[in-house]
Scaffold this motif. Structure first.
Motif, PDB file in Angstrom:
ATOM      1  N   UNK A 148     -13.522  29.455  34.875  1.00 21.94           N
ATOM      2  CA  UNK A 148     -12.341  29.824  34.452  1.00 21.94           C
ATOM      3  C   UNK A 148     -11.820  29.221  32.850  1.00 21.94           C
ATOM      4  N   UNK A 149     -12.538  28.813  32.978  1.00 23.19           N
ATOM      5  CA  UNK A 149     -11.904  28.968  31.223  1.00 23.19           C
ATOM      6  C   UNK A 149     -11.683  30.167  30.260  1.00 23.19           C
ATOM      7  N   UNK A 150     -11.185  30.440  29.996  1.00 22.02           N
ATOM      8  CA  UNK A 150     -10.317  31.793  29.351  1.00 22.02           C
ATOM      9  C   UNK A 150     -10.561  31.973  28.464  1.00 22.02           C
ATOM     10  N   UNK A 151     -11.361  33.913  28.248  1.00 25.02           N
ATOM     11  CA  UNK A 151     -11.830  33.195  26.808  1.00 25.02           C
ATOM     12  C   UNK A 151     -11.463  34.755  26.445  1.00 25.02           C
ATOM     13  N   UNK A 152     -11.730  34.772  25.620  1.00 24.52           N
ATOM     14  CA  UNK A 152     -10.436  35.905  24.407  1.00 24.52           C
ATOM     15  C   UNK A 152     -10.937  36.845  23.518  1.00 24.52           C
ATOM     16  N   UNK A 153     -10.835  37.462  22.947  1.00 29.36           N
ATOM     17  CA  UNK A 153     -11.468  38.857  21.866  1.00 29.36           C
ATOM     18  C   UNK A 153     -10.246  38.943  20.781  1.00 29.36           C
ATOM     19  N   UNK A 154     -10.684  38.562  19.662  1.00 37.00           N
ATOM     20  CA  UNK A 154     -10.582  38.946  18.463  1.00 37.00           C
ATOM     21  C   UNK A 154     -10.889  40.478  18.468  1.00 37.00           C
ATOM     22  N   UNK A 155     -10.388  41.526  17.985  1.00 36.02           N
ATOM     23  CA  UNK A 155     -10.304  43.141  17.634  1.00 36.02           C
ATOM     24  C   UNK A 155     -10.134  42.957  15.900  1.00 36.02           C
ATOM     25  N   UNK A 156     -10.783  43.657  15.488  1.00 33.35           N
ATOM     26  CA  UNK A 156     -11.002  43.535  13.814  1.00 33.35           C
ATOM     27  C   UNK A 156     -11.121  45.202  14.228  1.00 33.35           C
ATOM     28  N   UNK A 157     -10.116  45.929  12.898  1.00 30.11           N
ATOM     29  CA  UNK A 157     -10.163  47.635  12.809  1.00 30.11           C
ATOM     30  C   UNK A 157      -9.900  47.611  11.300  1.00 30.11           C
ATOM     31  N   UNK A 158     -10.926  48.322  11.454  1.00 30.52           N
ATOM     32  CA  UNK A 158     -10.531  49.153   9.822  1.00 30.52           C
ATOM     33  C   UNK A 158      -9.824  49.986   9.335  1.00 30.52           C
ATOM     34  N   UNK A 159      -9.713  50.420   8.547  1.00 35.93           N
ATOM     35  CA  UNK A 159      -8.843  51.890   8.330  1.00 35.93           C
ATOM     36  C   UNK A 159      -8.549  52.671   7.403  1.00 35.93           C
ATOM     37  N   UNK A 160      -8.879  53.804   6.947  1.00 33.36           N
ATOM     38  CA  UNK A 160      -9.057  54.243   6.000  1.00 33.36           C
ATOM     39  C   UNK A 160      -8.037  55.651   5.613  1.00 33.36           C
ATOM     40  N   UNK A 161      -7.600  55.473   4.743  1.00 32.04           N
ATOM     41  CA  UNK A 161      -6.954  56.776   4.862  1.00 32.04           C
ATOM     42  C   UNK A 161      -6.458  57.016   2.574  1.00 32.04           C
ATOM     43  N   UNK A 162      -6.545  58.533   3.178  1.00 29.78           N
ATOM     44  CA  UNK A 162      -6.483  59.430   2.004  1.00 29.78           C
ATOM     45  C   UNK A 162      -6.118  58.497   0.264  1.00 29.78           C
ATOM     46  N   UNK A 163      -4.616  57.791   1.014  1.00 27.43           N
ATOM     47  CA  UNK A 163      -3.397  57.663   0.408  1.00 27.43           C
ATOM     48  C   UNK A 163      -2.992  56.867   0.595  1.00 27.43           C
ATOM     49  N   UNK A 164      -2.076  56.241   0.179  1.00 27.21           N
ATOM     50  CA  UNK A 164      -1.110  55.291   0.729  1.00 27.21           C
ATOM     51  C   UNK A 164       0.024  55.376   0.222  1.00 27.21           C
ATOM     52  N   UNK A 165       0.857  55.214  -0.491  1.00 27.72           N
ATOM     53  CA  UNK A 165       2.033  55.426  -1.115  1.00 27.72           C
ATOM     54  C   UNK A 165       3.522  55.372  -0.978  1.00 27.72           C
ATOM     55  N   UNK A 166       4.046  56.114   0.072  1.00 27.46           N
ATOM     56  CA  UNK A 166       5.778  55.871   0.202  1.00 27.46           C
ATOM     57  C   UNK A 166       5.863  54.245   0.763  1.00 27.46           C
ATOM     58  N   UNK A 167       7.141  53.948  -0.038  1.00 27.58           N
ATOM     59  CA  UNK A 167       7.332  53.021   0.447  1.00 27.58           C
ATOM     60  C   UNK A 167       7.400  52.254   1.775  1.00 27.58           C
ATOM     61  N   UNK A 168       8.225  53.954   2.310  1.00 26.99           N
ATOM     62  CA  UNK A 168       8.551  53.456   3.222  1.00 26.99           C
ATOM     63  C   UNK A 168       8.049  53.393   4.333  1.00 26.99           C
ATOM     64  N   UNK A 169       6.677  53.705   3.999  1.00 28.66           N
ATOM     65  CA  UNK A 169       5.130  54.010   4.961  1.00 28.66           C
ATOM     66  C   UNK A 169       3.896  52.536   4.904  1.00 28.66           C
ATOM     67  N   UNK A 170       4.767  52.010   3.590  1.00 32.79           N
ATOM     68  CA  UNK A 170       4.643  50.650   3.673  1.00 32.79           C
ATOM     69  C   UNK A 170       5.243  49.668   4.338  1.00 32.79           C
ATOM     70  N   UNK A 171       6.435  49.428   4.599  1.00 28.66           N
ATOM     71  CA  UNK A 171       7.514  49.166   5.211  1.00 28.66           C
ATOM     72  C   UNK A 171       7.126  49.375   7.106  1.00 28.66           C
TER      73      UNK A 171
END
Length: 291
Positions: A148-171
């Protein structure tokens, strides 16, 4: 000569008196006194309606630890010439062990000769045979506790984009990461790189939210999952969601189209035990320049 109900009820009261002398302490026998008085009234005046069946329970001590097993008794009017209704129960028994115990008890009682008083025999059988079921139930409980020991899973995603500039997107990226309790980073510029880590469902919600409705030049390059019996916080490589901005080079025109210094980024990855990710993101092995 046919046995009468009156004779059977007299035997039932006689057996009950014997049991009360065997278990004199308070709480050892829990008696339905209304049913006993009903039987007594009937025996004084057998012309009346049949009384309710006589019922009581006996607390049986089992083993050296004196585990309590309760033997519940309900006597049909023609007992002992028909079998009594018996049920052994204990809070220490799981349903399966309790079922097996009662199956054994019923089998033993039905093997006895009809017409013989058998509640004392049933008490002794419970006393002699309950311990293995109690021990098996304890082992099952310990095994279940481990499972019954609860096991949890850490998920880690590595995401690539051509660019990240726009302020509203960063927000949007930072607000979403905060809302979903994700740690990691967002590397602004060209290329744009993000890492998010946390519960799987939160990472997947983040991935869906930032792409919607039309972020086209973005891909999840790599996913890591690590299972733990403790808190996933102990497995996080990042303690917050960081805003990465390294020294840049390139055209500082109207589009602010500049390339990030990937050497600094590689150094950052290695500081967070993630140097191997560089090749996954960019297709080349990262090397730090000599200083």
């Amino acid at each position: 000569m046919a046995v009468t109900v009156r004779e059977c009820l007299e035997l039932q009261l006689l057996e009950l008196e014997m049991l009360l002398s065997m278990f004199p302490k308070k709480g050892e026998i829990n008696l339905d006194e209304d049913s006993m008085r009903g039987v007594q009234r009937y025996l004084r005046n057998a012309d009346g309606a049949l009384p309710a069946q006589l019922g009581y329970s006996i607390a049986v001590d089992v083993g050296e630890a004196k585990e309590k097993v309760e033997l519940q008794v309900l006597l049909p009017h023609m007992y002992p010439h028909v079998a009594p209704q018996l049920f052994a129960r204990s809070n220490a028994l799981h349903r399966q062990q309790q079922l097996q115990l009662n199956t054994g008890l019923t089998s033993h009682i039905t093997s006895l000769d009809s017409g013989e008083l058998c509640i004392c025999e049933a008490v002794q059988w419970v006393k002699d045979n309950s311990l293995p079921y109690l021990e098996n139930s304890k082992i099952s409980s310990e095994s279940a506790s481990k499972e019954a020991i609860v096991k949890e899973t850490l998920h880690r995603m590595w995401i690539y984009s051509h660019h990240i500039y726009r302020q509203e997107l960063r927000k949007k990226i930072f607000d979403c990461a905060k809302k979903l309790n994700l740690t990691g980073f967002c590397l602004t510029g060209k290329p744009g790189v993000m890492c998010v880590e946390g519960l799987r469902e939160n990472c997947e919600e983040f991935w869906h939210a930032i792409r919607y409705p039309n972020w086209k030049h973005i891909s999840c390059k790599h996913v890591e999952s690590v299972e733990t019996e403790g808190s996933i916080d102990n497995l996080r490589l990042f303690h917050a969601f960081e805003d990465l901005q390294f020294q840049a080079h390139g055209d500082y025109g109207l589009r602010n189209d500049y390339h990030m210094d990937l050497g600094q980024f590689l150094e950052f990855l290695k500081q967070h035990q993630s140097g191997h990710i560089f090749q996954i993101l960019f297709g080349v092995e990262g090397k730090l320049s000599d200083k």
